[in-house]
Design a protein around this motif. Sequence first.
Motif, short mmCIF file in Angstrom:
data_model
loop_
_atom_site.label_atom_id
_atom_site.label_comp_id
_atom_site.label_asym_id
_atom_site.label_seq_id
_atom_site.Cartn_x
_atom_site.Cartn_y
_atom_site.Cartn_z
N VAL A 296 0.82 -1.21 0.00
CA VAL A 296 0.00 0.00 0.00
C VAL A 296 0.86 1.27 0.00
O VAL A 296 0.60 2.19 -0.78
N PRO A 297 1.90 1.39 0.85
CA PRO A 297 2.75 2.58 0.73
C PRO A 297 3.43 2.71 -0.63
O PRO A 297 3.60 3.83 -1.14
N CYS A 298 3.82 1.59 -1.23
CA CYS A 298 4.42 1.65 -2.57
C CYS A 298 3.41 2.15 -3.60
O CYS A 298 3.76 2.95 -4.47
N LEU A 299 2.15 1.71 -3.50
CA LEU A 299 1.14 2.17 -4.43
C LEU A 299 0.82 3.65 -4.22
O LEU A 299 0.58 4.39 -5.19
N CYS A 300 0.80 4.10 -2.97
CA CYS A 300 0.51 5.51 -2.70
C CYS A 300 1.65 6.41 -3.17
O CYS A 300 1.41 7.51 -3.70
N LEU A 301 2.88 5.98 -2.98
CA LEU A 301 4.02 6.83 -3.30
C LEU A 301 4.45 6.71 -4.76
O LEU A 301 4.77 7.73 -5.40
N LEU A 302 4.46 5.50 -5.30
CA LEU A 302 5.00 5.27 -6.63
C LEU A 302 3.94 4.96 -7.67
O LEU A 302 4.22 5.06 -8.87
N GLY A 303 2.75 4.55 -7.23
CA GLY A 303 1.72 4.18 -8.16
C GLY A 303 1.93 2.77 -8.69
O GLY A 303 2.90 2.09 -8.35
N PRO A 304 1.04 2.31 -9.57
CA PRO A 304 1.18 0.96 -10.14
C PRO A 304 2.24 0.93 -11.24
O PRO A 304 1.94 0.78 -12.42
N ASN A 305 3.48 1.08 -10.84
CA ASN A 305 4.60 1.17 -11.79
C ASN A 305 5.71 0.24 -11.30
O ASN A 305 6.43 0.57 -10.35
N LEU A 306 5.83 -0.91 -11.92
CA LEU A 306 6.83 -1.89 -11.49
C LEU A 306 8.25 -1.38 -11.70
O LEU A 306 9.15 -1.70 -10.92
N LYS A 307 8.48 -0.59 -12.75
CA LYS A 307 9.82 -0.05 -12.97
C LYS A 307 10.24 0.87 -11.84
O LYS A 307 11.39 0.84 -11.39
N ALA A 308 9.32 1.69 -11.35
CA ALA A 308 9.64 2.56 -10.21
C ALA A 308 9.89 1.75 -8.95
O ALA A 308 10.77 2.08 -8.15
N TRP A 309 9.14 0.67 -8.77
CA TRP A 309 9.37 -0.19 -7.60
C TRP A 309 10.76 -0.82 -7.66
O TRP A 309 11.48 -0.83 -6.65
N LEU A 310 11.12 -1.33 -8.82
CA LEU A 310 12.46 -1.94 -8.96
C LEU A 310 13.55 -0.88 -8.77
O LEU A 310 14.61 -1.17 -8.21
N ARG A 311 13.31 0.34 -9.24
CA ARG A 311 14.30 1.39 -9.06
C ARG A 311 14.50 1.74 -7.59
O ARG A 311 15.63 1.90 -7.13
N VAL A 312 13.39 1.86 -6.85
CA VAL A 312 13.49 2.25 -5.43
C VAL A 312 14.21 1.18 -4.62
O VAL A 312 15.03 1.49 -3.75
N PHE A 313 13.93 -0.10 -4.90
CA PHE A 313 14.52 -1.16 -4.10
C PHE A 313 15.81 -1.70 -4.71
O PHE A 313 16.28 -2.76 -4.31
N SER A 314 16.38 -0.98 -5.65
CA SER A 314 17.71 -1.31 -6.14
C SER A 314 18.75 -0.67 -5.23
O SER A 314 18.42 -0.06 -4.20
N ARG A 315 20.02 -0.77 -5.62
CA ARG A 315 21.09 -0.34 -4.73
C ARG A 315 21.11 1.18 -4.55
O ARG A 315 21.12 1.67 -3.44
N ASN A 316 21.13 1.92 -5.64
CA ASN A 316 21.21 3.37 -5.59
C ASN A 316 20.10 3.99 -6.43
O ASN A 316 20.35 4.81 -7.31
N GLY A 317 18.86 3.59 -6.16
CA GLY A 317 17.77 4.06 -6.99
C GLY A 317 16.84 5.07 -6.35
O GLY A 317 15.93 5.56 -7.01
N VAL A 318 17.02 5.39 -5.07
CA VAL A 318 16.10 6.32 -4.41
C VAL A 318 16.35 7.74 -4.90
O VAL A 318 17.48 8.12 -5.20
N THR A 319 15.29 8.52 -4.98
CA THR A 319 15.38 9.91 -5.44
C THR A 319 14.80 10.89 -4.44
O THR A 319 14.71 12.07 -4.74
N SER A 320 14.39 10.45 -3.26
CA SER A 320 13.83 11.36 -2.27
C SER A 320 13.91 10.71 -0.90
O SER A 320 14.17 9.51 -0.76
#
Length: 327
Positions: free
Chosen positions: A233-257
């Motif tokens: 639910v927090p992933c859907l609220c913050l990133l939306g239904p976007n699997l690419k954004a989910w993979l980016r956030v949970f990668s090594r250096n993918g956070v942007t905020s």
Amino acid sequence: MDRPPLSDPSFCLCPPVFPCLQLPCSLILPLCWFLAVDARAGLGSGRIPSDPGWGGAASEGAAMPARAPLGAARKRRLSAAVPSELATQENTMKDTDIKRLLYTHLLCIFSIILSVFIPSLCLENFSLLETHLTWLCTCSGFVTAVNLVLYLVVKPNASSKRSSLSHKLSDINQHLTAGPYITMVTRFLKCCIYFLMSCFSFHVIFVLYGAPLIELALETFLFAVILSTFTTVPCLCLLGPNLKAWLRVFSRNGVTSIWENSLQITTISSFVGAWLGALPIPLDWERPWQVWPISCTLGATFGYVAGLVISPLWIYWNRKQLTYKNN
């Protein structure tokens, strides 16, 4: 009364002391007020401090008086003014986001507390252990509702310029093709599908790890629902239904905020808490909380709360070392 500047060394993450939990409004209203004030607060004027001997505004046709040439020391001071001003704005932005993040997490923790006490006032013989399935549904509903309201009010994903620009372009294209209401309904349906897929995926994983397949299928599915509430639910609220954004956030250096940093910490802590909660189940202590999946759900809940508390403190402690590519 004017609020102290965020650069004041007395700035602390601890919010002011509120009254005891006599009424829910005694905690919700002050936190919502702070969120509204911080959301409307700007980053300052962003102007370089004026120098009386250099760069004054002049009208057209007015004669400019002769000025003495700039010395080397003065040039160094003027050249250092811009980076220092940008650094001050960056620190102010991070401090403001950390405060908003802290107030948001406090409300999420408060929603879990309400899920324990409010049903006991409405339902007879309500107990966290005896009526555990009822509490799972209640807690999931409270946490989901608070996450939706807070992320709609705070809108933390507007901090990234690149992501916000891409979201605006995609929203414009969707509005031109389908219309705003159809786009909202489509996004909502996608989020519901992602949530259901997460619940069924966790259910299958639990069965593969040894959960009962048929006997306690409802208990296993509700455990998957509560874990999806804490993570998906927090992933859907913050990133939306976007699997690419989910993979980016949970990668090594993918956070942007800062919000994505907090999302990493709370998700990992929820999984770790659920895994630690399964350790006492095979022991012969014969305790009522060892029945499947009570210890796992309690472990996931404590892990989620621990992540909500730890993430703002960790981000505040390491705020000077945190750098984001898109900001």
